[in-house]
Scaffold this motif. Structure first.
Motif, PDB file in Angstrom:
ATOM      1  N   MET A  26      -4.166   4.190   4.947  1.00 46.53           N
ATOM      2  CA  MET A  26      -2.920   2.771   4.403  1.00 46.53           C
ATOM      3  C   MET A  26      -2.873   1.282   5.146  1.00 46.53           C
ATOM      4  O   MET A  26      -3.082   0.565   4.345  1.00 46.53           O
ATOM      5  N   TRP A  64      -2.051   7.511  -3.401  1.00 42.02           N
ATOM      6  CA  TRP A  64      -2.424   7.313  -2.189  1.00 42.02           C
ATOM      7  C   TRP A  64      -3.915   7.042  -1.197  1.00 42.02           C
ATOM      8  O   TRP A  64      -4.632   7.971  -1.624  1.00 42.02           O
ATOM      9  N   ALA A  71       0.626  -0.377  -0.217  1.00 45.29           N
ATOM     10  CA  ALA A  71      -0.398  -0.410   0.207  1.00 45.29           C
ATOM     11  C   ALA A  71       0.971   1.466  -0.037  1.00 45.29           C
ATOM     12  O   ALA A  71       0.683   2.057  -0.949  1.00 45.29           O
ATOM     13  N   ASP A 116      -4.511  -2.074   3.668  1.00 39.48           N
ATOM     14  CA  ASP A 116      -3.499  -3.453   3.950  1.00 39.48           C
ATOM     15  C   ASP A 116      -4.029  -4.255   5.158  1.00 39.48           C
ATOM     16  O   ASP A 116      -4.150  -6.093   4.337  1.00 39.48           O
TER      17      ASP A 116
END
Ligand code: SIN
Length: 328
Positions: free
Chosen positions: A313, A218, A212, A317
């Motif tokens: 993130m 992002w 990620a 993930d």
């Protein structure tokens, strides 16, 4: 045995050039090698030698997530090298505090990573960059220096507090609440407190190894300011465009225009994570208890945005939970 200092160039006014003696210049013109080569005293200050690499050559107002990805990965690799004692990053002043905070959140803090900059270009009659760079190398070679630090105009700042407070002054940075961590004067580091800042594990260190972090996009996190006449339309527009997080720069002690507050509640219902920061330059708002969002833990809006991106993130993930602890 002394270990080497790595200097990573990213551009900025410190690498800027213009007509000699004139106020006008273009940032990010000199290569990192040219910049370092013009200051012979750096070799002595480094003790164990210098390794110079250019990561980017940009005006830092144009900083991108891609440059951050590359910079963080370069830092991680150099920090893992036993022959490296510390890292210096030359950077533009305009987003330096953002890069410092990003790296603070990500990098192991057992060695120093020192960001420095300049308010005058390299071709100025009296440039501030050479002294700042020398101070940065001195700091990075200091045995007690750890973690992400900033040095400018002889003052050492920590990544959490440091902020650019003046558009022109040579001494353009401050640490409004905590104060400076120390000073570099005459080639000596003086800490503000009895001991140097102690290393602490980064909050998001594991993320550097996750896909990620290196993804082309992002999670989109935007900053909204609460002000007289706010109507929340921007929030609705961002939600319709797929924003994942919103940091609000609130008035006073975390207050929001009622129309903006209503829009933010709609955003949370749509699955957007909201964080409350303050538009005041100093102080910390009281913890939020009665809203579907948290305060930003005393971070400025630009730093809160970075932390929220990293948390989103992580959530996407491996952690599998919304960063605000809410469900849905
Ligand atoms: C920049 O941020 O790259 C330009 C301005 C500066 O370094 O002072």
């Amino acid at each position: 045995m002394s270990r080497k200092i790595v200097i990573l160039g990213t551009g900025g006014t410190i690498a800027g050039t213009g007509p000699a003696g004139s106020g006008s210049y273009t940032a990010a013109q000199l290569t990192a090698e040219q910049l370092v080569g013009s200051i012979p005293a750096l070799q002595n200050a480094a003790g164990g030698g210098l390794l110079v690499q250019e990561v980017a050559r940009i005006d830092s107002k144009d900083m991108t997530h891609a440059v951050w990805q590359w910079l963080a990965q370069r830092c991680l690799a150099h920090l893992a090298d036993g022959t490296v004692g510390g890292i210096v990053i030359t950077h533009g002043t305009d987003t330096l505090e953002e890069t410092a905070w990003l790296l603070h959140e990500l990098l192991p803090a057992d060695k120093p990573v020192v960001l420095t900059c300049a308010m005058r270009p390299a071709t100025a009659l009296s440039p501030d960059g050479p002294q700042n760079l020398l101070d940065a190398v001195t700091l990075a070679a200091h045995p007690e220096a750890h973690g992400v630090l900033v040095v400018a105009a002889g003052v050492v700042h920590g990544a959490r507090e440091v902020t650019k407070v003046h558009p022109q002054r040579l001494d353009a940075f401050a640490s409004p609440d905590g104060g400076p961590l120390g000073w570099v004067q005459g080639g000596e580091v003086r800490w503000a407190h009895a001991t140097a800042p102690q290393p602490a594990a980064p909050r998001c260190g594991a993320l550097l190894l996750e896909p990620a972090f290196m993804a082309p996009q992002w999670p989109r996190v935007e900053i909204i300011l609460s002000h007289a006449g706010s109507d929340g339309a921007l929030v609705d527009w961002l939600v319709a465009g797929g924003v994942r997080g919103i940091v609000v720069a609130a008035t006073g002690n975390g207050t929001l225009h009622e129309a903006l507050q209503a829009a933010l509640r709609r955003a949370v219902s749509a699955g957007v994570t909201v964080r409350l920061a303050s538009r005041c330059g100093e102080g910390r708002i009281s913890p939020v208890t009665d809203q579907p969002w948290r305060d930003a833990g005393g971070l400025s809006p630009v730093k809160a945005r970075i932390s929220l991106m990293l948390e989103l993130m992580q959530a996407s993930d491996s952690f599998g939970a919304r960063p605000d602890g809410l469900s849905g």
